[in-house]
Each structure stands twice: as structure tokens, then as C-alpha cells.
Scaffold this motif. Structure first.
Motif, PDB file in Angstrom:
ATOM      1  N   ALA A   1       0.559  -3.974   0.189  1.00 45.72           N
ATOM      2  CA  ALA A   1       1.813  -3.368  -0.260  1.00 45.72           C
ATOM      3  C   ALA A   1       3.011  -4.146   0.264  1.00 45.72           C
ATOM      4  N   GLU A   2       2.973  -4.500   1.536  1.00 43.45           N
ATOM      5  CA  GLU A   2       4.076  -5.256   2.127  1.00 43.45           C
ATOM      6  C   GLU A   2       4.219  -6.624   1.474  1.00 43.45           C
ATOM      7  N   LYS A   3       3.090  -7.299   1.223  1.00 47.16           N
ATOM      8  CA  LYS A   3       3.142  -8.612   0.576  1.00 47.16           C
ATOM      9  C   LYS A   3       3.720  -8.499  -0.830  1.00 47.16           C
ATOM     10  N   ALA A   4       3.331  -7.439  -1.542  1.00 51.55           N
ATOM     11  CA  ALA A   4       3.857  -7.236  -2.886  1.00 51.55           C
ATOM     12  C   ALA A   4       5.365  -7.028  -2.848  1.00 51.55           C
ATOM     13  N   ALA A   5       5.839  -6.249  -1.881  1.00 48.02           N
ATOM     14  CA  ALA A   5       7.274  -6.012  -1.751  1.00 48.02           C
ATOM     15  C   ALA A   5       8.012  -7.309  -1.459  1.00 48.02           C
ATOM     16  N   ARG A   6       7.460  -8.140  -0.577  1.00 49.28           N
ATOM     17  CA  ARG A   6       8.105  -9.408  -0.244  1.00 49.28           C
ATOM     18  C   ARG A   6       8.143 -10.342  -1.448  1.00 49.28           C
ATOM     19  N   ALA A   7       7.151 -10.228  -2.325  1.00 50.85           N
ATOM     20  CA  ALA A   7       7.106 -11.092  -3.511  1.00 50.85           C
ATOM     21  C   ALA A   7       8.099 -10.652  -4.579  1.00 50.85           C
ATOM     22  N   GLY A   8       8.672  -9.458  -4.422  1.00 51.46           N
ATOM     23  CA  GLY A   8       9.662  -8.996  -5.391  1.00 51.46           C
ATOM     24  C   GLY A   8       9.204  -7.868  -6.288  1.00 51.46           C
ATOM     25  N   ALA A   9       8.056  -7.263  -5.986  1.00 52.57           N
ATOM     26  CA  ALA A   9       7.564  -6.157  -6.812  1.00 52.57           C
ATOM     27  C   ALA A   9       8.575  -5.017  -6.824  1.00 52.57           C
ATOM     28  N   GLU A  10       8.693  -4.362  -7.976  1.00 53.92           N
ATOM     29  CA  GLU A  10       9.596  -3.215  -8.104  1.00 53.92           C
ATOM     30  C   GLU A  10       8.852  -1.892  -7.996  1.00 53.92           C
ATOM     31  N   TYR A  11       7.543  -1.919  -8.132  1.00 53.54           N
ATOM     32  CA  TYR A  11       6.745  -0.720  -7.921  1.00 53.54           C
ATOM     33  C   TYR A  11       5.307  -1.122  -7.612  1.00 53.54           C
ATOM     34  N   LEU A  12       4.547  -0.166  -7.074  1.00 52.55           N
ATOM     35  CA  LEU A  12       3.164  -0.400  -6.679  1.00 52.55           C
ATOM     36  C   LEU A  12       2.253   0.556  -7.441  1.00 52.55           C
ATOM     37  N   VAL A  13       1.018   0.111  -7.682  1.00 49.44           N
ATOM     38  CA  VAL A  13       0.021   0.942  -8.354  1.00 49.44           C
ATOM     39  C   VAL A  13      -1.288   0.814  -7.586  1.00 49.44           C
ATOM     40  N   THR A  14      -1.898   1.942  -7.254  1.00 48.70           N
ATOM     41  CA  THR A  14      -3.172   1.914  -6.547  1.00 48.70           C
ATOM     42  C   THR A  14      -4.252   2.548  -7.415  1.00 48.70           C
ATOM     43  N   PRO A  15      -5.492   2.065  -7.345  1.00 46.94           N
ATOM     44  CA  PRO A  15      -6.569   2.684  -8.129  1.00 46.94           C
ATOM     45  C   PRO A  15      -7.086   3.981  -7.510  1.00 46.94           C
ATOM     46  N   GLY A  16      -6.870   4.136  -6.205  1.00 46.92           N
ATOM     47  CA  GLY A  16      -7.282   5.338  -5.478  1.00 46.92           C
ATOM     48  C   GLY A  16      -6.260   5.616  -4.394  1.00 46.92           C
ATOM     49  N   SER A  17      -6.467   6.682  -3.636  1.00 50.49           N
ATOM     50  CA  SER A  17      -5.428   7.103  -2.694  1.00 50.49           C
ATOM     51  C   SER A  17      -6.020   7.497  -1.354  1.00 50.49           C
ATOM     52  N   THR A  18      -5.929   6.584  -0.385  1.00 52.49           N
ATOM     53  CA  THR A  18      -6.271   6.944   0.991  1.00 52.49           C
ATOM     54  C   THR A  18      -4.968   7.160   1.752  1.00 52.49           C
ATOM     55  N   ASP A  19      -5.050   7.875   2.852  1.00 48.58           N
ATOM     56  CA  ASP A  19      -3.844   8.139   3.631  1.00 48.58           C
ATOM     57  C   ASP A  19      -3.205   6.841   4.114  1.00 48.58           C
ATOM     58  N   ARG A  20      -4.029   5.914   4.574  1.00 53.87           N
ATOM     59  CA  ARG A  20      -3.475   4.657   5.086  1.00 53.87           C
ATOM     60  C   ARG A  20      -2.770   3.883   3.976  1.00 53.87           C
ATOM     61  N   LEU A  21      -3.370   3.873   2.797  1.00 53.80           N
ATOM     62  CA  LEU A  21      -2.782   3.140   1.682  1.00 53.80           C
ATOM     63  C   LEU A  21      -1.445   3.754   1.283  1.00 53.80           C
ATOM     64  N   LEU A  22      -1.392   5.073   1.219  1.00 49.71           N
ATOM     65  CA  LEU A  22      -0.151   5.742   0.844  1.00 49.71           C
ATOM     66  C   LEU A  22       0.908   5.576   1.929  1.00 49.71           C
ATOM     67  N   ASP A  23       0.496   5.589   3.194  1.00 43.41           N
ATOM     68  CA  ASP A  23       1.439   5.359   4.286  1.00 43.41           C
ATOM     69  C   ASP A  23       2.086   3.983   4.149  1.00 43.41           C
ATOM     70  N   GLU A  24       1.258   2.970   3.887  1.00 43.31           N
ATOM     71  CA  GLU A  24       1.780   1.609   3.804  1.00 43.31           C
ATOM     72  C   GLU A  24       2.665   1.441   2.571  1.00 43.31           C
ATOM     73  N   ALA A  25       2.301   2.096   1.483  1.00 53.10           N
ATOM     74  CA  ALA A  25       3.141   2.036   0.290  1.00 53.10           C
ATOM     75  C   ALA A  25       4.495   2.681   0.566  1.00 53.10           C
ATOM     76  N   ASN A  26       4.482   3.819   1.246  1.00 52.89           N
ATOM     77  CA  ASN A  26       5.738   4.503   1.578  1.00 52.89           C
ATOM     78  C   ASN A  26       6.626   3.645   2.463  1.00 52.89           C
ATOM     79  N   GLU A  27       6.015   2.887   3.357  1.00 52.10           N
ATOM     80  CA  GLU A  27       6.789   2.057   4.281  1.00 52.10           C
ATOM     81  C   GLU A  27       7.580   0.978   3.552  1.00 52.10           C
ATOM     82  N   THR A  28       7.123   0.566   2.393  1.00 49.09           N
ATOM     83  CA  THR A  28       7.849  -0.459   1.628  1.00 49.09           C
ATOM     84  C   THR A  28       9.093   0.115   0.969  1.00 49.09           C
TER      85      THR A  28
END
Length: 207
Positions: free
Chosen positions: A76-103
Motif C-alpha cells: 500500500a505504501e509503495k503504491a501511494a509513493r508511485a502516485g496511486a489515487e486509490y487502492l483495491v484489495t482482493p480480501g480484507s485482513t486487519d493488517r492490510l486495512l491498517d496499512e491502507a488506512n495509513e496511506t
């Protein structure tokens, strides 16, 4: 920055793209744009994905670039640094959602069950990816969710085609669909941007 719900309203179809060459990114985005599609989800399934995101954000205006298949720590952080405007996940773990929120980026978390949808809703997400749509129950399943989960909207992805996309888009809780048919790998390999543009026009007509 757009809210996640606004991402679902950009185009009736979000192209889900796998790129083998970063040089394909800009002409692909421009072809989609000419066809009326103003968003694209670049999936992290090849090593060139983040470079492709960087190229599109730097060279193509008015196309919102999302990064999909976000599944691992740090992506998620790498995607944000590359210029992504939004993120999409195929599933939802707490850690994944936490990291997405941090961006701070809008995120479409992936769900395929009622319990998953409720869990991510409890965390404040109301725009969700329904994946894999067809194997997980398709149109009848999403139709059944509309009454008990009226506050949630979905972008179904997985098995969506031009033949069934319209049935999904007719549902009250579906704002758009995700599909890979707009960007066939053979067309990308040949640089057949006219085909991509034509497929984009057909996709826009679905909405």
C-alpha cells in the motif's frame, strides 16, 4: 482526494489491468480515455506495475489510477509513493486495512461473504469490492445483500464480462464493475490501442 464511494462513480467499468511492459501504460491509459473510461486499476501481478502507475500519473491527465491486488505488507505504501489515487484489495485482513488506512488513500476492500462485509463496514468502509463475483454467488447473491446491508455499495470483480456486466449494474447496490476484458493481453502486446478504445466505448455504453 476523492472518497472511495466517488471512485465507483467515475466509470461504469473499472479496467483491471495486468501489464507486462511499463511502456504499455501511457498508450493504454490514453486509449481508455479516448473511449470514455477515466480510471484504471493496475494490478501488482507483474514487476512493472508500480513503474506503470508512475508513468500514467506523470503523463496522462484526468485518469484516476488505482493499484489493485494489494495483498502484502508494504504494498500500500509503495503504491501511494508511485502516485496511486486509490487502492483495491482482493480480501480484507486487519493488517492490510491498517496499512491502507495509513496511506490516506481511498480503499476498496475485497469481501465475498456477509461477515466480511460487516467486519469492514464496522471499520468505516462502505464502498467494497465483491470478489470473486461470479464464483461467490454473482448477481443473485448481491441482490440478496441489498436489503440487510443497505449502507454498502459494491464493485463486483471476477468473472465479469460484457454479457453479464449489465445485470450487475442494474442492481441498486452496485455502482460499477471491474473487468479485464477491456484490456486483453494480446491487444496490449500488439499495441492495438484501437481495440482497447473500442472496448472502452462499449463498456461506457453499459452504464
Amino acid at each position: 482526494m476523492r472518497a472511495a464511494t466517488e471512485i465507483l462513480d467515475i466509470s461504469p467499468v473499472i479496467p483491471v489491468v495486468v501489464l507486462d511492459e511499463a511502456t504499455q501504460a501511457v498508450p493504454l491509459a490514453r486509449a481508455l480515455q479516448r473511449g470514455g473510461i477515466r480510471t484504471v486499476e493496475i494490478t501488482l501481478r507483474t514487476p512493472v506495475a508500480l513503474e506503470a502507475v508512475e508513468r500514467i500519473t506523470a503523463e496522462v491527465e484526468d485518469v484516476s489510477v488505482g493499484v489493485g491486488t494489494v495483498t502484502e505488507p508494504g504494498q500500500a505504501e509503495k503504491a501511494a509513493r508511485a502516485g496511486a489515487e486509490y487502492l483495491v484489495t482482493p480480501g480484507s485482513t486487519d493488517r492490510l486495512l491498517d496499512e491502507a488506512n495509513e496511506t490516506g488513500l481511498p480503499t476498496l476492500p475485497g469481501v465475498s461473504t456477509v461477515s466480511e462485509a460487516l467486519r469492514v463496514a464496522e471499520r468505516g468502509f462502505t464502498a467494497l469490492k465483491f470478489f470473486p463475483a461470479e464464483p461467490a454467488g454473482g448477481v443473485p447473491y448481491l441482490k440478496a445483500l441489498a436489503s440487510p446491508l443497505p449502507g454498502l455499495t459494491f464493485c463486483p470483480t471476477g468473472g465479469i464480462t460484457p454479457d453479464n456486466a449489465g445485470r450487475y449494474l442494474a442492481l441498486p447496490n452496485v455502482r460499477c464493475v471491474g473487468g479485464s476484458w477491456l484490456t486483453p493481453r494480446e491487444a496490449l502486446g500488439k499495441g492495438d490501442w484501437g481495440q482497447v478504445e473500442a472496448l472502452a466505448r462499449q463498456a461506457v455504453a453499459l452504464g
